[in-house]
Design a protein around this motif. Sequence first.
Motif, PDB file in Angstrom:
ATOM      1  N   LYS A 196      -1.535   1.936  -8.233  1.00 33.89           N
ATOM      2  CA  LYS A 196      -0.798   2.758  -7.716  1.00 33.89           C
ATOM      3  C   LYS A 196      -1.121   4.233  -7.817  1.00 33.89           C
ATOM      4  CE  LYS A 196       3.426   4.668  -8.773  1.00 33.89           C
ATOM      5  NZ  LYS A 196       4.894   4.846  -8.998  1.00 33.89           N
ATOM      6  N   VAL A 197      -1.368   5.051  -6.483  1.00 35.41           N
ATOM      7  CA  VAL A 197      -1.952   6.383  -6.706  1.00 35.41           C
ATOM      8  C   VAL A 197      -1.080   7.046  -5.579  1.00 35.41           C
ATOM      9  CG1 VAL A 197      -4.153   5.719  -7.297  1.00 35.41           C
ATOM     10  CG2 VAL A 197      -3.719   5.603  -4.923  1.00 35.41           C
ATOM     11  N   GLY A 198      -1.309   8.449  -5.672  1.00 39.59           N
ATOM     12  CA  GLY A 198      -0.439   9.413  -5.056  1.00 39.59           C
ATOM     13  C   GLY A 198      -1.064  10.332  -4.006  1.00 39.59           C
ATOM     14  N   ASN A 199      -0.302  10.918  -3.173  1.00 38.43           N
ATOM     15  CA  ASN A 199      -0.851  12.030  -2.363  1.00 38.43           C
ATOM     16  C   ASN A 199       0.003  13.252  -2.480  1.00 38.43           C
ATOM     17  OD1 ASN A 199      -2.185  13.509  -0.420  1.00 38.43           O
ATOM     18  ND2 ASN A 199      -1.640  12.034   1.076  1.00 38.43           N
ATOM     19  N   ASN A 200      -0.554  14.507  -2.685  1.00 36.75           N
ATOM     20  CA  ASN A 200       0.301  15.705  -2.729  1.00 36.75           C
ATOM     21  C   ASN A 200      -0.377  16.723  -1.864  1.00 36.75           C
ATOM     22  OD1 ASN A 200      -2.024  16.554  -4.074  1.00 36.75           O
ATOM     23  ND2 ASN A 200      -0.649  17.329  -5.889  1.00 36.75           N
ATOM     24  N   GLY A 201      -1.503  16.267  -1.097  1.00 36.91           N
ATOM     25  CA  GLY A 201      -2.194  17.226  -0.365  1.00 36.91           C
ATOM     26  C   GLY A 201      -1.423  17.814   0.830  1.00 36.91           C
ATOM     27  N   PRO A 245      15.469  19.044  -2.987  1.00 38.13           N
ATOM     28  CA  PRO A 245      15.055  19.106  -4.334  1.00 38.13           C
ATOM     29  C   PRO A 245      14.660  17.935  -5.048  1.00 38.13           C
ATOM     30  CG  PRO A 245      17.596  19.223  -3.782  1.00 38.13           C
ATOM     31  CD  PRO A 245      16.721  19.130  -2.523  1.00 38.13           C
ATOM     32  N   ILE A 246      14.531  16.906  -4.360  1.00 36.17           N
ATOM     33  CA  ILE A 246      14.119  15.685  -4.783  1.00 36.17           C
ATOM     34  C   ILE A 246      12.957  15.164  -4.212  1.00 36.17           C
ATOM     35  CG2 ILE A 246      16.193  14.719  -5.948  1.00 36.17           C
ATOM     36  CD1 ILE A 246      16.414  12.766  -3.186  1.00 36.17           C
ATOM     37  N   ILE A 247      12.145  16.014  -3.654  1.00 34.51           N
ATOM     38  CA  ILE A 247      11.041  15.645  -3.104  1.00 34.51           C
ATOM     39  C   ILE A 247       9.928  15.161  -4.228  1.00 34.51           C
ATOM     40  CG2 ILE A 247       9.981  17.898  -2.667  1.00 34.51           C
ATOM     41  CD1 ILE A 247       9.235  17.093   0.095  1.00 34.51           C
ATOM     42  N   GLN A 248       9.114  14.082  -3.797  1.00 36.72           N
ATOM     43  CA  GLN A 248       8.163  13.900  -4.907  1.00 36.72           C
ATOM     44  C   GLN A 248       6.767  13.046  -4.164  1.00 36.72           C
ATOM     45  OE1 GLN A 248       8.906   9.957  -6.512  1.00 36.72           O
ATOM     46  NE2 GLN A 248      10.704   9.625  -5.213  1.00 36.72           N
ATOM     47  N   TRP A 249       6.047  12.688  -4.734  1.00 31.58           N
ATOM     48  CA  TRP A 249       4.824  12.247  -4.371  1.00 31.58           C
ATOM     49  C   TRP A 249       4.853  10.975  -3.192  1.00 31.58           C
ATOM     50  CZ3 TRP A 249       5.216  13.764  -9.040  1.00 31.58           C
ATOM     51  CH2 TRP A 249       4.196  14.537  -9.717  1.00 31.58           C
ATOM     52  N   GLU A 250       4.048  11.042  -2.296  1.00 30.18           N
ATOM     53  CA  GLU A 250       3.614   9.753  -1.607  1.00 30.18           C
ATOM     54  C   GLU A 250       2.919   8.897  -2.385  1.00 30.18           C
ATOM     55  OE1 GLU A 250       1.832  10.758   2.210  1.00 30.18           O
ATOM     56  OE2 GLU A 250       3.765  11.891   2.912  1.00 30.18           O
ATOM     57  N   THR A 251       3.157   7.520  -2.492  1.00 35.00           N
ATOM     58  CA  THR A 251       2.481   6.633  -2.943  1.00 35.00           C
ATOM     59  C   THR A 251       1.800   5.643  -2.271  1.00 35.00           C
ATOM     60  OG1 THR A 251       4.662   5.398  -3.546  1.00 35.00           O
ATOM     61  CG2 THR A 251       4.010   7.019  -5.189  1.00 35.00           C
ATOM     62  N   SER A 252       0.621   5.212  -2.891  1.00 39.69           N
ATOM     63  CA  SER A 252      -0.170   4.287  -2.294  1.00 39.69           C
ATOM     64  C   SER A 252      -0.296   3.116  -3.301  1.00 39.69           C
ATOM     65  CB  SER A 252      -1.564   4.703  -2.037  1.00 39.69           C
ATOM     66  OG  SER A 252      -1.455   5.582  -0.770  1.00 39.69           O
ATOM     67  N   THR A 253       0.263   1.917  -2.991  1.00 37.42           N
ATOM     68  CA  THR A 253      -0.030   0.566  -3.814  1.00 37.42           C
ATOM     69  C   THR A 253      -1.050  -0.009  -3.017  1.00 37.42           C
ATOM     70  OG1 THR A 253       2.265   0.713  -4.252  1.00 37.42           O
ATOM     71  CG2 THR A 253       1.003  -1.207  -4.782  1.00 37.42           C
ATOM     72  N   GLN A 254      -2.669  -0.224  -3.838  1.00 35.35           N
ATOM     73  CA  GLN A 254      -3.623  -0.868  -3.063  1.00 35.35           C
ATOM     74  C   GLN A 254      -3.948  -1.973  -4.061  1.00 35.35           C
ATOM     75  OE1 GLN A 254      -6.301   2.560  -3.371  1.00 35.35           O
ATOM     76  NE2 GLN A 254      -4.944   3.905  -2.027  1.00 35.35           N
ATOM     77  N   THR A 255      -4.273  -2.838  -3.247  1.00 37.80           N
ATOM     78  CA  THR A 255      -5.072  -4.148  -3.757  1.00 37.80           C
ATOM     79  C   THR A 255      -6.519  -4.215  -3.131  1.00 37.80           C
ATOM     80  OG1 THR A 255      -2.853  -5.033  -3.493  1.00 37.80           O
ATOM     81  CG2 THR A 255      -4.910  -6.328  -3.983  1.00 37.80           C
TER      82      THR A 255
END
Lengths: 470, 1007
Positions: free
Chosen positions: B608-613, B645-655
């Motif tokens: 699982k990785v994220g995106n904040n760009g 106020p609760i914004i967070q990362w987009e997440t990618s779950t990758q296989t």
Amino acid sequence: CQRSDLYPVPQTSVADVSAFSTAGRIQSQVLSLYGALKAGGFYGGRYLISGDIKADNFINEQSNNVTGYDVWQELPTNSSTMVLNFWSAAYLTINDCNLFIDGMNASGSTVVGSTLAGNYIAEAKLIRALSYYSLLQYYALPYANGNGVNKGLPLRLHGIKSGGYSLLARSPVDSVYLQIISDLNDAEAGLPISNGSAYNNVTRAHRNTAIALKTRVYLTMQNYNSVITEANKIVSASAPFTSPSGVTFALQSEITKVFAPPYTTSESIFSLPMSATTGDNPGTQNQLGFYFSPSKAAGGTGNGEYSLNASGVIADPNWLATDRRWAFIASSAGGKKWLNKYPAPSPYTDYPIVIRYSEVLLSLAEARVRSTSTVDPQAVALLNAVRHRSDAATTYTVASFASATSLINAILEERNIEFLGEGLRNNDMMRLLLPLPTHGNIPQKNPGDGGYIWPISATELNLNTLCTDN
Amino acid sequence: TTVTDVAGVFHLNISNKVRALQFSYIGLEEQLVPVGNKTSFSVTLHASNKNLSEVVVVGYGTQRKTEVTGSITTVKGSALSETPIQSFESGLAGRSAGVQITQASGVANEPPVFRVRGTNSISLSSYPLIVVDGVPSYTGDFNNPAGTELTSASANPLASINPSDIESIDIAKDPAATAIYGSRAANGVVFITTKKGKAGRVKVTYDGWVGQVKAYGLPQMLNADQYIAFKSQAVANNPTLNNVTFNYAKDKNGNNVNTKWFDYIYRTGTSHSHNLSISGGSDATTYYLSGGFTKQEGIIRRNDFSRANILTNIDSRVNKWLTIGGKVSYSDEQNLSAASSGSLPGEAFNTVGLGRIGEVLPSILPAYNNDGSYNINGASIGYANITGTAISYYNPVPILDLSRSNNEVSHLQSNVYAQIKPLSWITLKSIYAVDNLWVDVDNFSTPITGDGYAATGSASSILGKYKEWVWTNTAQFDHTFGDDHNFTLLVGNEQTRRTSEGYGLNRTTLSDPAYTEIQAGFTINNYTGLQLGQNYLLSTFGRLNYNYAHKYYLVGTLRQDEYSAFGKKKGIFGGGSVGWEVAQEDFWKNSGIGHIFNSFKIRGSYGKVGNNGGISDFAPYSLYGSGVYGGLATLSFPLGSVGNPIIQWETSTQTDVGFNVGILHDRITGQFAYYNNNINHLILAVSQAPSTGLPTAPNLNIGSMYNRGIEATINAVPVQKKDFTWTTSFNVTYNENKVTGLAPGLTAVQTGTSGLETVNQTKVGYSEGYLWVVRTAGVDPGTGKRIFVNSANTKVYFNLLGSPQYTTDAAGTVKYVSPTGATSISQAADAVMYKNALPRYVGGWSNNFAYKGFSLDVLLTYQAGFYVYYGTNAGLHDQRFWNNAADVLTDAWSAKSTNNAKYAKPIFGDNVSNGSTLPLDINVFKGDFIKLRNVTLSYTVPPVVMQRIGLTSARVYISGQNLGISTKYPGPDPEVSSNGNSNGGQGVDRNTVANARTFLVGLNVGF
């Protein structure tokens, strides 16, 4: 590591929780309500421009939908620039007012004290009322069509700061007018009698501003008795007409002075100040002068977006060549005529006028004739006051008019000449359910035709499914 | 020339100056045998350990290629340095599976569309994280840093890296490879390694080339005769506009004016590049120093790019346990233009847009009056002998001559590090890096005409300052327990701090028309380009690699990131992967298959990785903004923004599962992978009804989509002869993108093109940015009317002059009323989700043919399975005064030719029938293409010859780019993006200047 950097404090804006924390911020917020009103998409330009180009006195020169070609053709779609931008600019202003009123009620009043808070809230209500009134003129059928039973506007009276509030149906036209009147009554009661200086009296609302706006609203509702009641508060019984109390309104002897710096004459009831500073003027393709004034090459300061319709009001034989109001008309090579009421060059710092005293006088005149169905002498005097100050050759007397109808027509004709390029033309025809006359190759639009009123913003329809189209 | 006997014995005569002989064979390790005084040698070449020793860059270190369990592709820097590109990404097209590179336009230094395994976001960036020598770099277009375009010239910050200085590019695609970058890894991670010195003799090299660029595929426009005839007919078809007339203008010789506007706008540009480097070192200290200069002219007049840069890399082993080193890189780039090309995001409908204006302006209008002055009429062009219709477009010539819209980027990228090895198996490393980027903007609009006319001249200068520091501390433990249990443990901590600041001056109303500089006399002064931002990323990470006997591999990665721009600061990311080198098993080695397959590695990873760009620095806060009302301060929400106020990362779950094979001592190698990337918590600006009066759409973590695909790479050496070698590499990626969730109440996200046209709509069940257009059913043969198809599949005939305009019969009598009561066709009501805009197949095929000293490189790239909205085509067939493409003469309906007309009966003023006001299916075309991207023929002068003149090596080459394209797309080039890197706005070709074709000759010399 520097954990505090994980919690940055914005240095160029104020967090919403502290917006009402000081008297200075509250005062700045009051001014922002006017700032929202004078946005380029609203009273800063496009709202007023639409009021003229939607009607019959202008010819589109640039075929550019961005500058209202479709409005001029009376074929705007739900996603026309003008339709989208005016809708959102007005509601942005309304929400600003709502947030401010809520915030003052919650905590702001204790910061500035109840007197000042009362004044401020009254200003917010006046601007909210004006915004709703303006929206009604384009997006709803006129009040006269069934006394306001038709679909009006989503009526929002509480501030919104986050998502989730999109859905709201349109209230009927009469409910929206009821709210407008209620807000203006509150404003009349809560506003200061005077703001001190001429500049402050013109650029911010005081008690008489609210009264003046009520004459416009009641006239639109065809509630002529109320027009008379309100107008009588600020119009003396006989010439020279002036407001008996509060800030003094009076006609200027020279009309062109109203449109020249410092723009703060006693005739100017409510105008919106502009300056050369970025963000303090209408912005690209919003400016009155940009639309109406011909290009520099043709002797103007604008972009020549709209020339005057040769068979519009300038063809009126009763508008004599010696009338001072011809000073606003410029000619270019080939005989094309242009309105040069807003001659300040880029960045176009002429003050747009929200309302001026001659409108109150003519509205009172019309209301008196319509409510009495006679050639009312005061109405004639009021009409004459406006005509005679620009046209020394003409003096109207009761004898000038064969009937009440001919007097009414003269008053409407006077409004057409007097307020050319001031955004009133469309509204004057709509309130009376008059057809929008042919102009250029655009055919006449009758009430009920598509394009007589605008469609609702496509974005609104997409996101607020309770809101239905016209 | 010599041949061996059956025992492999051969004889060779050599000059006595030769000091060493080099033996090489594919799949075997190269050997250098010193000659000395010996006359006979016994040489045994061993199976190549190349793959064993070859390393790839992974986050915070390197890994032996054989031990990699993730999907990583390596591209050698040498592949990129000989092409006329501004930044390295442009050279990656077709070179790596899973990577899509699309040149958005022919404007110099515009960042390409860069995707690794598909588009991974809707509102944030889909651009991969670029890590240069261990330090995350700036990406994007710094001409548009805060969403506001500063000039008409692009400024890709990655252009600061001279492609000649790049040793290798490693593209990490799956979570095993990227998870160590946690919150920034969702779009893949690209590692750039610049060149370093090697111990030994000092090496001095010069690389240089000079070349030409040209536009291709420009449409054929109506000439003056055709224009007058065709437009006059259109006016004749429209009695309400019979006052419109078109007549020839005469030039000073009395000839009819027939202006070819493209000749004023486009040019054959000249480009050149020079790079000089010196490298070398002792056993203890190595260095690399290079300086480069390039100047590249674009295909549009006055659109230039130039770069001057230096790079120094130094590494010094002070003693057994201490190594220190560092890098200093400084680059200055000039991105120059006169005015808008109409090609950068947001520019498509610019009045001056040069890509468009050459097509719009009638050929009967002259550029100059007969007295030599510019043909202008205020802001716009002079009408010459056109009457009855206004022409609001500009004459591009004075603007190209007199205006400018430039930016200069000064970019410092540097770092220092110290590495300590207290014990042989412990490595401690600390690296501190600085990346400072300054953008200096210089705009001037001439008062004579165009955009600067109303303001009587306008100048603006803006300075943007972007600063980053990164401090990384890692500890690595390498240990082998027993004989076969190999462990590597990495733990680390990293801080990344970025700040940005911008301010500028805008001055209008020139005091003297001759002034052109902002310091001159102007009467109105304002601010512009104000910007202030900061963010901070605090990270801790660890990675454990284990392998048993180089057969079984396990990797686990964990990273915690805390980011200032989120409401929920903390995020935990990670991944695990396994690999099995089957070829190391005895049963394999001993079987017949083992002789064919020298390597067969099965691998799989999950993470699982994220995106904040691209998230705004202050996203959690609802803000009141400041303004002015008649000079007095105001404060209001409409001038501010809506926070979450609760914004967070987009997440990618990758296989990711796949296998790598090596066949016949790696004469054939292949990598195959299947991946599945589920993206959740997509940040969507969930538009609220405008009547809510919110200044911005609130951002919610709410959307979801996936990218699934297969990628394959095959490398082979089909021919390996003494004098002739053919090596080839083919890769293909199939990617399926599908949006699976938006927000409740949010049925579609629309992406507009420059605010005036919307053809991309993102909807659940479709790929992102699907083309959303109104369908047509051709042109009615009897009347020449355009036939639209409404949402209920009813045919609706359009006649500009009709009353009603929209009818359900060809005769025009039955007024069209839609199911909802509308009386016209509209996009909102009648457009359909029409075609996919994202390429499903991307890839490339590269070949090298080497014959003696000659080498021929041929690279083909392709994209397939997508459609492009050719919006330009609507303009090319607009029936206002606009000039038209010459195909209207044969393809528009006319009384003589009525069947199968492509375009409606030309009626002057009709901007509906051919797509100007409504995006239509007739302007959507298949984008599939194969491009001859690069062909390079080079000759390496034999070293013997070089040594005689005191050089060590020399190579000359000629090269061409974009030489040919095979496509059914009717526009200049289907590889295009009017909306740049926009996630949801791909597949649009609206008034965009197409890519260039280039030729160059180059030289590499080693001293």
